[in-house]
Design an enzyme around this catalytic site. Structure first.
Site, PDB file in Angstrom:
ATOM      1  N   SER A  10       0.856  -1.185   0.000  1.00 35.52           N
ATOM      2  CA  SER A  10       0.000   0.000   0.000  1.00 35.52           C
ATOM      3  C   SER A  10       0.891   1.234   0.000  1.00 35.52           C
ATOM      4  O   SER A  10       1.609   1.504   0.971  1.00 35.52           O
ATOM      5  CB  SER A  10      -0.902   0.000   1.236  1.00 35.52           C
ATOM      6  OG  SER A  10      -1.416   1.300   1.421  1.00 35.52           O
ATOM      7  N   HIS A  35      -0.712  -1.036  -4.568  1.00 36.62           N
ATOM      8  CA  HIS A  35      -2.041  -0.693  -4.048  1.00 36.62           C
ATOM      9  C   HIS A  35      -2.099   0.818  -3.788  1.00 36.62           C
ATOM     10  O   HIS A  35      -1.295   1.350  -3.017  1.00 36.62           O
ATOM     11  CB  HIS A  35      -2.280  -1.482  -2.756  1.00 36.62           C
ATOM     12  CG  HIS A  35      -3.636  -1.306  -2.152  1.00 36.62           C
ATOM     13  ND1 HIS A  35      -4.745  -2.018  -2.578  1.00 36.62           N
ATOM     14  CD2 HIS A  35      -4.070  -0.512  -1.139  1.00 36.62           C
ATOM     15  CE1 HIS A  35      -5.785  -1.677  -1.848  1.00 36.62           C
ATOM     16  NE2 HIS A  35      -5.413  -0.750  -0.971  1.00 36.62           N
ATOM     17  N   ASP A  37      -4.335   3.882  -2.460  1.00 35.45           N
ATOM     18  CA  ASP A  37      -5.502   4.219  -1.641  1.00 35.45           C
ATOM     19  C   ASP A  37      -5.979   5.627  -1.962  1.00 35.45           C
ATOM     20  O   ASP A  37      -5.304   6.607  -1.655  1.00 35.45           O
ATOM     21  CB  ASP A  37      -5.140   4.113  -0.153  1.00 35.45           C
ATOM     22  CG  ASP A  37      -4.966   2.672   0.276  1.00 35.45           C
ATOM     23  OD1 ASP A  37      -5.914   1.878   0.119  1.00 35.45           O
ATOM     24  OD2 ASP A  37      -3.861   2.325   0.752  1.00 35.45           O
ATOM     25  N   MET A  39      -8.614   8.443  -1.211  1.00 32.74           N
ATOM     26  CA  MET A  39      -9.571   8.851  -0.168  1.00 32.74           C
ATOM     27  C   MET A  39     -10.015  10.285  -0.435  1.00 32.74           C
ATOM     28  O   MET A  39      -9.183  11.141  -0.752  1.00 32.74           O
ATOM     29  CB  MET A  39      -8.908   8.770   1.202  1.00 32.74           C
ATOM     30  CG  MET A  39      -8.319   7.403   1.518  1.00 32.74           C
ATOM     31  SD  MET A  39      -7.678   7.345   3.197  1.00 32.74           S
ATOM     32  CE  MET A  39      -6.836   5.748   3.173  1.00 32.74           C
ATOM     33  N   HIS A  68      -7.757   1.456  -4.973  1.00 34.90           N
ATOM     34  CA  HIS A  68      -8.787   1.222  -3.961  1.00 34.90           C
ATOM     35  C   HIS A  68      -9.483   2.561  -3.705  1.00 34.90           C
ATOM     36  O   HIS A  68      -8.944   3.416  -3.010  1.00 34.90           O
ATOM     37  CB  HIS A  68      -8.102   0.668  -2.691  1.00 34.90           C
ATOM     38  CG  HIS A  68      -9.012   0.495  -1.535  1.00 34.90           C
ATOM     39  ND1 HIS A  68      -8.547   0.279  -0.241  1.00 34.90           N
ATOM     40  CD2 HIS A  68     -10.374   0.483  -1.445  1.00 34.90           C
ATOM     41  CE1 HIS A  68      -9.561   0.154   0.579  1.00 34.90           C
ATOM     42  NE2 HIS A  68     -10.686   0.268  -0.117  1.00 34.90           N
ATOM     43  N   MET A  70     -11.792   4.804  -1.966  1.00 42.23           N
ATOM     44  CA  MET A  70     -12.601   5.043  -0.762  1.00 42.23           C
ATOM     45  C   MET A  70     -13.243   6.405  -0.940  1.00 42.23           C
ATOM     46  O   MET A  70     -12.849   7.400  -0.323  1.00 42.23           O
ATOM     47  CB  MET A  70     -11.699   4.984   0.484  1.00 42.23           C
ATOM     48  CG  MET A  70     -11.303   3.562   0.847  1.00 42.23           C
ATOM     49  SD  MET A  70      -9.849   3.484   1.904  1.00 42.23           S
ATOM     50  CE  MET A  70      -8.567   3.520   0.663  1.00 42.23           C
ATOM     51  N   MET A 142     -12.214  -5.597   3.937  1.00 36.58           N
ATOM     52  CA  MET A 142     -11.409  -4.727   4.814  1.00 36.58           C
ATOM     53  C   MET A 142     -11.210  -5.409   6.172  1.00 36.58           C
ATOM     54  O   MET A 142     -12.159  -5.927   6.770  1.00 36.58           O
ATOM     55  CB  MET A 142     -12.106  -3.378   5.041  1.00 36.58           C
ATOM     56  CG  MET A 142     -12.139  -2.446   3.845  1.00 36.58           C
ATOM     57  SD  MET A 142     -10.537  -2.100   3.083  1.00 36.58           S
ATOM     58  CE  MET A 142      -9.666  -1.243   4.396  1.00 36.58           C
ATOM     59  N   GLY A 149      -3.642   3.998   7.451  1.00 40.65           N
ATOM     60  CA  GLY A 149      -2.742   2.865   7.592  1.00 40.65           C
ATOM     61  C   GLY A 149      -2.365   2.676   9.055  1.00 40.65           C
ATOM     62  O   GLY A 149      -2.721   3.501   9.912  1.00 40.65           O
ATOM     63  N   GLY A 150      -1.702   1.590   9.350  1.00 37.34           N
ATOM     64  CA  GLY A 150      -1.152   1.382  10.688  1.00 37.34           C
ATOM     65  C   GLY A 150      -2.137   0.968  11.765  1.00 37.34           C
ATOM     66  O   GLY A 150      -1.829   1.052  12.956  1.00 37.34           O
ATOM     67  N   ASP A 176      -7.159  -6.248   3.473  1.00 31.36           N
ATOM     68  CA  ASP A 176      -6.469  -4.957   3.533  1.00 31.36           C
ATOM     69  C   ASP A 176      -6.617  -4.359   4.927  1.00 31.36           C
ATOM     70  O   ASP A 176      -7.732  -4.068   5.353  1.00 31.36           O
ATOM     71  CB  ASP A 176      -7.108  -4.035   2.480  1.00 31.36           C
ATOM     72  CG  ASP A 176      -6.437  -2.674   2.387  1.00 31.36           C
ATOM     73  OD1 ASP A 176      -5.421  -2.439   3.063  1.00 31.36           O
ATOM     74  OD2 ASP A 176      -6.950  -1.833   1.615  1.00 31.36           O
TER      75      ASP A 176
HETATM   76  O1  LIG Z   1      -7.117   0.987   2.605  1.00 33.09           O
HETATM   77  C1  LIG Z   1      -6.355   1.114   3.527  1.00 33.09           C
HETATM   78  C2  LIG Z   1      -6.717   1.924   4.704  1.00 33.09           C
HETATM   79  O2  LIG Z   1      -7.962   2.461   4.520  1.00 33.09           O
HETATM   80  C3  LIG Z   1      -5.103   0.344   3.483  1.00 33.09           C
HETATM   81  O3  LIG Z   1      -4.708   0.010   2.195  1.00 33.09           O
HETATM   82  C4  LIG Z   1      -3.962   0.725   4.379  1.00 33.09           C
HETATM   83  O4  LIG Z   1      -3.077   1.600   3.757  1.00 33.09           O
HETATM   84  C5  LIG Z   1      -3.202  -0.499   4.816  1.00 33.09           C
HETATM   85  O5  LIG Z   1      -2.183  -0.117   5.664  1.00 33.09           O
HETATM   86  P1  LIG Z   1      -1.621  -1.082   6.814  1.00 33.09           P
HETATM   87  O6  LIG Z   1      -2.787  -1.419   7.711  1.00 33.09           O
HETATM   88  O7  LIG Z   1      -1.078  -2.292   6.131  1.00 33.09           O
HETATM   89  O8  LIG Z   1      -0.591  -0.257   7.475  1.00 33.09           O
HETATM   90 FE   LIG Z   2      -6.503   0.026   0.744  1.00 27.07          FE
END
Ligand SMILES: O=C(CO)[C@@H](O)[C@H](O)COP(=O)(O)O
Ligand SMILES: [Fe+2]
Length: 226
Positions: A10, A35, A37, A39, A68, A70, A142, A149-150, A176
């Site tokens: 990601s 990947h 993201d 948003m 992805h 969102m 999800m 993330g994190g 994810d």
């Molecule tokens: O879509 C998402 C978050 O919304 C992900 O793609 C995160 O970016 C994954 O990050 P980690 O949980 O692996 O740090």
């Molecule tokens: Fe994602």
């Protein structure tokens, strides 16, 4: 048919100032897809990047762009992402089903020549995607609330993975959120073969090549039992 592991770093966890460098490094380390993201600060409480940045990145990497979305109105972005060089588009069923346009958006993405996937947030039952699965290239489950993330892996989402895997043995199932060496076995045992990981691959002092191999080994070990 045996499903192969597909590992998707990601880019949310990369250094956005060095997107191309970080993307190509992950591909050198054995990653399969990149990947991305997207948003919109409306569907989720965070704002990341859109098609113009993806288009710039496309000039610097040949990787598969796994986008992805969102976002509240995915249907307004499909053409721009296609023109930016996206290879697959995943959108959230929560953004379209209540407006009765899920089928329309799937068709729009396919007609644009991209792979298509539906995504479910943690509170959305997996059964909601069943009517569409036959038309999808993969389904994204999800394992955190989308937006950041994190976050910690939600192990209880494995029930959904198992349900989907038992009904669709040949489907690519993506997970994810919170995937790392300590959680991968839960996901691969349940039936996931497409793994998104941000912090686990971009964290300093980690060897992404080793982690990608570990993810693939875990899937190859568990997939014969699905
Ligand atoms: O879509 C998402 C978050 O919304 C992900 O793609 C995160 O970016 C994954 O990050 P980690 O949980 O692996 O740090
Ligand atoms: Fe994602």
């Amino acid at each position: 048919m045996s499903l192969k592991p597909i590992i998707c770093p990601s880019l949310l966890s990369s250094d956005f100032a060095f997107l191309a460098r970080d993307s190509n490094y992950m591909l050198e380390c054995g990653a399969d897809w990149l990947h991305i993201d997207v948003m919109d600060n409306h569907f989720v409480p965070n704002l990341t990047l859109g098609a113009p940045i993806v288009k710039s990145l496309r000039k610097h990497t040949k990787g598969h762009f796994d986008c992805h979305l969102m976002v509240t109105n995915p249907e307004t972005m499909i053409e721009d992402f296609k023109n930016a060089g996206a290879n697959s588009i995943t959108f959230h069923i929560e953004a379209t089903e209540s407006r009765g346009i899920t089928q329309k958006v799937i068709t729009q993405i396919k007609e644009a020549g991209m792979m298509v996937a539906l995504c479910v947030k943690p509170k959305t039952p997996i059964e909601e995607v069943f009517p569409y699965v036959d038309q999808l290239d993969f389904v994204l489950i999800m394992t955190v609330e989308p937006g950041f993330g994190g976050q910690s892996f939600m192990k209880d989402m494995m029930t959904k993975v198992k349900t989907l895997r038992s009904k669709y043995p040949n489907l690519n199932i993506q997970v994810d959120g919170g995937l790392d060496p300590s959680t991968i076995d839960f996901a691969s045992e349940a039936g996931a073969n497409v793994i998104v990981a941000g912090s686990a691959l971009f964290k300093p002092n980690q060897d992404p090549k080793e982690t990608i191999k570990l993810f693939k080994d875990s899937i190859n070990k568990h997939s014969p039992n699905w």
